[in-house]
Design a protein around this motif. Structure first.
Motif, PDB file in Angstrom:
ATOM      1  N   LEU A  75       0.840  -1.187   0.000  1.00 17.24           N
ATOM      2  CA  LEU A  75       0.000   0.000   0.000  1.00 17.24           C
ATOM      3  C   LEU A  75       0.877   1.240   0.000  1.00 17.24           C
ATOM      4  O   LEU A  75       1.693   1.438   0.902  1.00 17.24           O
ATOM      5  N   SER A  76       0.701   2.068  -1.019  1.00 16.31           N
ATOM      6  CA  SER A  76       1.478   3.295  -1.128  1.00 16.31           C
ATOM      7  C   SER A  76       0.635   4.462  -0.654  1.00 16.31           C
ATOM      8  O   SER A  76      -0.400   4.775  -1.243  1.00 16.31           O
ATOM      9  N   ILE A  77       1.053   5.090   0.443  1.00 21.08           N
ATOM     10  CA  ILE A  77       0.306   6.223   0.972  1.00 21.08           C
ATOM     11  C   ILE A  77       1.267   7.378   1.260  1.00 21.08           C
ATOM     12  O   ILE A  77       2.463   7.189   1.435  1.00 21.08           O
TER      13      ILE A  77
ATOM     14  N   TRP B 178       5.316  -4.809   4.887  1.00 23.57           N
ATOM     15  CA  TRP B 178       6.655  -4.517   4.374  1.00 23.57           C
ATOM     16  C   TRP B 178       6.692  -3.276   3.477  1.00 23.57           C
ATOM     17  O   TRP B 178       7.578  -3.132   2.650  1.00 23.57           O
ATOM     18  N   TYR B 179       5.751  -2.386   3.648  1.00 24.49           N
ATOM     19  CA  TYR B 179       5.749  -1.163   2.840  1.00 24.49           C
ATOM     20  C   TYR B 179       6.772  -0.169   3.398  1.00 24.49           C
ATOM     21  O   TYR B 179       7.019  -0.099   4.600  1.00 24.49           O
ATOM     22  N   SER B 180       7.365   0.610   2.518  1.00 28.22           N
ATOM     23  CA  SER B 180       8.358   1.602   2.901  1.00 28.22           C
ATOM     24  C   SER B 180       7.712   2.983   2.986  1.00 28.22           C
ATOM     25  O   SER B 180       7.036   3.418   2.051  1.00 28.22           O
TER      26      SER B 180
ATOM     27  N   LYS C 224       2.455   2.474  17.079  1.00 27.99           N
ATOM     28  CA  LYS C 224       2.836   1.096  16.782  1.00 27.99           C
ATOM     29  C   LYS C 224       3.006   0.943  15.279  1.00 27.99           C
ATOM     30  O   LYS C 224       2.081   1.179  14.505  1.00 27.99           O
ATOM     31  N   PHE C 225       4.208   0.527  14.874  1.00 29.46           N
ATOM     32  CA  PHE C 225       4.513   0.220  13.484  1.00 29.46           C
ATOM     33  C   PHE C 225       4.768  -1.275  13.355  1.00 29.46           C
ATOM     34  O   PHE C 225       5.512  -1.849  14.154  1.00 29.46           O
ATOM     35  N   SER C 226       4.173  -1.889  12.351  1.00 31.08           N
ATOM     36  CA  SER C 226       4.377  -3.311  12.108  1.00 31.08           C
ATOM     37  C   SER C 226       4.652  -3.535  10.630  1.00 31.08           C
ATOM     38  O   SER C 226       3.917  -3.031   9.770  1.00 31.08           O
ATOM     39  N   LYS C 227       5.744  -4.265  10.327  1.00 32.49           N
ATOM     40  CA  LYS C 227       6.116  -4.620   8.959  1.00 32.49           C
ATOM     41  C   LYS C 227       6.276  -3.375   8.083  1.00 32.49           C
ATOM     42  O   LYS C 227       5.698  -3.267   7.008  1.00 32.49           O
ATOM     43  N   ILE C 228       7.080  -2.448   8.555  1.00 30.98           N
ATOM     44  CA  ILE C 228       7.315  -1.195   7.847  1.00 30.98           C
ATOM     45  C   ILE C 228       8.814  -0.939   7.761  1.00 30.98           C
ATOM     46  O   ILE C 228       9.548  -1.170   8.719  1.00 30.98           O
TER      47      ILE C 228
ATOM     48  N   TRP D 194      15.053   0.186   9.328  1.00 29.51           N
ATOM     49  CA  TRP D 194      15.428   1.527   8.913  1.00 29.51           C
ATOM     50  C   TRP D 194      16.347   1.406   7.710  1.00 29.51           C
ATOM     51  O   TRP D 194      17.275   0.609   7.721  1.00 29.51           O
ATOM     52  N   SER D 195      16.091   2.192   6.681  1.00 36.75           N
ATOM     53  CA  SER D 195      16.892   2.131   5.471  1.00 36.75           C
ATOM     54  C   SER D 195      17.302   3.536   5.042  1.00 36.75           C
ATOM     55  O   SER D 195      16.485   4.466   5.065  1.00 36.75           O
TER      56      SER D 195
END
Length: 317
Positions: free
Chosen positions: A137-139, A159-161, A177-181, A210-211
């Protein structure tokens, strides 16, 4: 005594002579609270009961929208789903909405989702936002990061960036809360991020990474609970992000999964902590017990060895 009891029961069971139901006579906001206990789609359907009920669903306080049928788990076709969401957002009473939950199992155009989020946060001014996406999902984060009313933010993004600006401030946020990000920043700007959450009480991450970020400072003076969990997704070896928590009030620290190979990546500006729980999963981390013990000791130094209660889940350590 028995006869008196029977008369009381019969009186209670006697139908209303006016033929009116008591629920319809309740104030609008009370009916809204009752309808909030139902899935939003079912609350919306009550509008066909009578003229009195046409607009009562608009006073619900909690919105829960899913693109799957509640019982059959069958996916709802996109066009009807678009229309339903747009109608709900158009007619809801903004002063009554407290929380909004959006669960998506299909992929959607980012412009539509961005508009929904904008309406939820800007027009409805909700205090709690929950987004759960099973697809990529791109937001846009612009609206998310500039909402003064937001108190609870929970994102599960498959796993969305997401790209953050160099400075973020959410003045009312209490739970994050962040999950799979995967969190990243603009490669053409500073790779040092500052996240200012002055009233944040709980910070929880699960399988996040973090990237392209050298360092991030979290200014969280009221933070009480810090939880970092890695259940499946391994930490990228290319990520050397230094994460600094300015959290003088931190009381509980939880760490589950794979210990960071480089413990210097975690900086806890804490003088004292009441409880620390470290759970090392042997199926994820394949190092020896001695190596894990050394890493665990380095991690404890982040607390200046000043922990009242410490729990390890792996006896070998």
């Amino acid at each position: 005594m028995d006869s008196m009891r029977r008369r009381c029961i019969n009186k209670r069971l006697k139908p209303n002579p006016e033929g009116q139901d008591f629920i319809s006579n309740l104030p609008d906001f009370i009916i809204g609270l009752i309808l909030s206990l139902l899935p939003t789609k079912d609350a919306f359907r009550t509008s066909v009961l009578s003229k009195r009920w046409i607009n009562l669903w608009m006073f619900i306080t909690a919105v829960e929208i899913k693109d799957k049928e509640q019982l059959s788990r069958k996916k709802i076709r996109k066009i009807p789903f678009y229309k339903f969401v747009n109608k709900v957002l158009l007619h809801l009473e903004s002063s009554s909405i407290q929380s909004f939950s959006l669960s998506l199992s299909q992929s959607y155009r980012h412009c539509r989702v961005d508009k929904w989020i904008n309406d939820i946060l800007i027009n409805l001014r909700v205090k709690e936002l929950y987004i759960n996406s099973k697809q990529n999902l791109s937001i846009s984060c612009h609206t998310l990061l500039e909402s003064p009313s937001l108190e609870v933010l929970m994102l599960n993004m498959n796993w969305y960036s997401i790209t953050l600006p160099t400075f973020v401030c959410l003045s009312s946020l209490t739970v994050l809360k962040f999950s799979k990000i995967t969190v990243t920043c603009d490669p053409f700007k500073s790779q040092m991020l500052t996240l200012n959450f002055p009233v944040l009480r709980e910070y929880l991450t699960e399988d996040c990474n973090w990237s392209n970020v050298k360092g991030v400072t979290l200014e969280v003076p009221l933070l009480e609970v810090l939880s970092i969990k890695y259940s499946r997704f391994p930490i990228s070896k290319e990520s050397n992000t230094v994460i600094k928590f300015c959290a003088p009030c931190l009381a509980k620290f939880y760490y589950y999964g794979l210990l960071l190979p480089d413990t210097n990546s975690l900086d806890l500006s804490i003088g004292h902590i009441a409880y620390a729980h470290i759970d090392i999963c042997p199926f994820i981390y394949m190092g020896s017990a001695e190596q894990m013990a050394l890493i665990a000791c380095e991690l404890l130094k982040k607390f200046n060895n000043n922990v009242e209660c410490l729990t390890f889940q792996w006896p070998e350590v």
